[in-house]
Design a protein around this motif. Structure first.
Motif, short mmCIF file in Angstrom:
data_model
loop_
_atom_site.label_atom_id
_atom_site.label_comp_id
_atom_site.label_asym_id
_atom_site.label_seq_id
_atom_site.Cartn_x
_atom_site.Cartn_y
_atom_site.Cartn_z
N ILE A 1 33.79 -60.42 -18.77
CA ILE A 1 35.01 -59.61 -18.88
C ILE A 1 36.19 -60.46 -19.32
O ILE A 1 36.96 -60.07 -20.21
CB ILE A 1 35.29 -58.91 -17.54
N ALA A 2 36.37 -61.61 -18.72
CA ALA A 2 37.50 -62.48 -19.08
C ALA A 2 37.40 -62.91 -20.54
O ALA A 2 38.40 -62.92 -21.27
CB ALA A 2 37.55 -63.69 -18.16
N ASN B 1 38.98 -64.13 -11.95
CA ASN B 1 39.92 -63.75 -10.89
C ASN B 1 39.31 -64.18 -9.56
O ASN B 1 38.57 -63.42 -8.92
CB ASN B 1 40.17 -62.25 -10.91
N GLU C 1 35.68 -52.15 -19.55
CA GLU C 1 35.56 -52.96 -18.34
C GLU C 1 34.42 -52.52 -17.43
O GLU C 1 33.58 -53.34 -17.01
CB GLU C 1 36.89 -52.95 -17.57
N GLN D 1 38.24 -59.86 -22.84
CA GLN D 1 39.66 -59.52 -22.86
C GLN D 1 40.51 -60.64 -23.48
O GLN D 1 41.51 -60.35 -24.15
CB GLN D 1 40.13 -59.20 -21.45
N SER E 1 33.11 -63.71 -13.74
CA SER E 1 33.23 -62.91 -14.96
C SER E 1 34.67 -62.61 -15.32
O SER E 1 35.07 -62.68 -16.49
CB SER E 1 32.46 -61.59 -14.82
N THR E 2 35.47 -62.26 -14.30
CA THR E 2 36.87 -61.90 -14.54
C THR E 2 37.82 -63.09 -14.49
O THR E 2 38.99 -62.96 -14.87
CB THR E 2 37.34 -60.88 -13.49
N TYR F 1 30.98 -54.50 -16.26
CA TYR F 1 30.55 -54.74 -14.88
C TYR F 1 29.09 -54.32 -14.72
O TYR F 1 28.31 -54.98 -14.02
CB TYR F 1 31.43 -53.98 -13.90
#
Length: 414
Positions: A299-300, A366, A327, A303, A363-364, A331
């Motif tokens: 995902i990161a 975060n 998104e 984006q 993945s993010t 996932y």
């Protein structure tokens, strides 16, 4: 005839007289093809005619003998527009062209059958191009709204001619105008639907062979673009795919333009083009990068690639939909990878929350993501049926379905 003109101009203008006489003859015999050769809108011809008509003060002196009042007004308005074209700014030129199109729309109301369509097509196309040039000069989206309003009135009249067979009615011009209206509606400051709703009525014969292949491809392309803007991804993909398949192979650049938007609609539904297709149409490298990140559930990375190419995707009108609608599917792809990594073990069907949270964080990128946020994503995946199974909050386990494939294809998810 000549005496009237001479009373208004210093020198009698043979060019204006020839145009008016030929226009009157074409109108009398309902010869739209002949009129289309007179009422032209290409820049080179307009510039040449403008120089030859520059000495005329009042074109009514030439058009006074045209028998039809509305056609006389249209001819006079056109000649005035041509005379002044070299001295007008883009916004003024656009307003004058809108006025000309309004007079033509009134002329279409009084005519019978499709014979004026050859005149309508270059005029409507010039109006669309003029709106873009006027916007480029002024950055005022009202230029698009003005053109859209004129095209809307014209389309309403075309579609109202329903008492005769399609091929014998003014509806034969509706698909061309509807495509232009959809195109312009995407650039107006108002919601696209404010102008596009009437254009959608043409959809019922969007694949009819009664219309030319060019009109069908163009209309389906802009209809697909419109649906993509409205986030109706499946509808968008249907029409964009029709446009891509039916666009002739020699129109390479057109097929490439269609593919850019078909890529977006397909990616969101998990239908990924092959590397061979991307290479065949020399698609920008960013598309291959997006496919790679999407497939892996990165995902990161996905984006970040979008942000790095924000100007390109905004110019295509696809930045927000790619950012917002990919998104959850990513996932899903990530969870599938987690399950495959543990294939053969109990963890392939019963995945601990700790594994899921770690995967989501990586993945993010975060690393502050907590259980609440992770479970919220899981709930979305399960409720939308991107993943089949059950989440057990107290046991902190995702139990994947055994009877059905726990990861149905993205395209099968409603």
């Amino acid at each position: 005839r000549g005496k009237i003109a001479k009373s208004m101009d210093v020198e009698y203008n043979n060019v204006a007289n020839a145009i008016v006489n030929s226009a009157q003859e074409g109108f009398m015999f309902n010869d739209g093809s002949a009129l289309a050769k007179l009422f032209v809108f290409d820049e080179q011809t307009l510039s040449m005619l403008s120089a030859k008509l520059s000495n005329i003060v009042d074109f009514d002196a030439y058009t006074v003998l045209i028998s039809d009042v509305v056609f006389s007004q249209f001819t006079s308005t056109y000649l005035s527009y041509v005379r002044d074209i070299r001295s007008m700014q883009e916004d003024e030129r656009h307003k004058r062209l809108c006025r000309l199109a309004e007079v033509f729309s009134a002329l279409m109301v009084t005519s019978q059958g499709p014979w004026l369509i050859p005149v309508m097509r270059p005029l409507a196309l010039a109006l669309s191009s003029s709106a873009q040039m006027a916007f480029n000069a002024t950055q005022d989206s009202a230029m698009f709204a003005q053109a859209a309003s004129v095209l809307l009135r014209l389309l309403i009249d075309l579609l109202s001619d329903s008492s005769t067979p399609l091929e014998e009615s003014k509806r034969m011009g509706s698909m061309f105008v509807a495509g232009l209206l959809l195109r312009i509606s995407l650039r107006t400051s108002a919601a696209p639907g404010a102008y596009a709703s009437k254009a959608l009525e043409v959809k019922s014969f969007s694949s009819s062979n009664t219309f030319s292949q060019r009109d069908r491809v163009s209309y389906n392309y802009w209809l697909g673009r419109y649906y993509l803007t409205c986030y109706y991804v499946d509808k968008a993909r249907t029409h964009l795919e029709y446009a891509f398949v039916n666009c002739p192979a020699w129109h390479y650049h057109n097929k490439r333009a269609i593919l850019r938007h078909l890529f977006v609609a397909s990616l969101i539904r998990g239908l990924l083009p092959t590397e061979q297709v991307l290479e065949q149409y020399e698609m920008e490298p960013v598309y291959s990068q997006l496919i790679l990140h999407f497939s892996k559930g990165n995902i990161a990375g996905f984006q970040r690639t979008l942000v790095d190419n924000v100007d390109f995707f905004r110019s295509q009108g696809n930045y927000l939909i790619l950012m917002e609608r990919t998104e959850i599917p990513m996932y899903r792809n990530l969870l599938r990878r987690v399950s495959l990594i543990n294939a053969g073990s109990e963890r392939s069907r019963m995945i601990p929350y700790s594994d899921i949270l770690t995967a989501f964080r990586v993945s993010t990128q975060n690393y502050d993501m907590d259980d609440v946020e992770m479970e919220s994503v899981l709930a979305s995946l399960l409720s939308q049926k991107f993943v089949l199974g059950y989440a057990f909050h107290h046991q902190r386990i995702l139990n994947l379905s055994k009877k059905l494939s726990p990861f149905p294809s993205i395209a099968s998810v409603n």
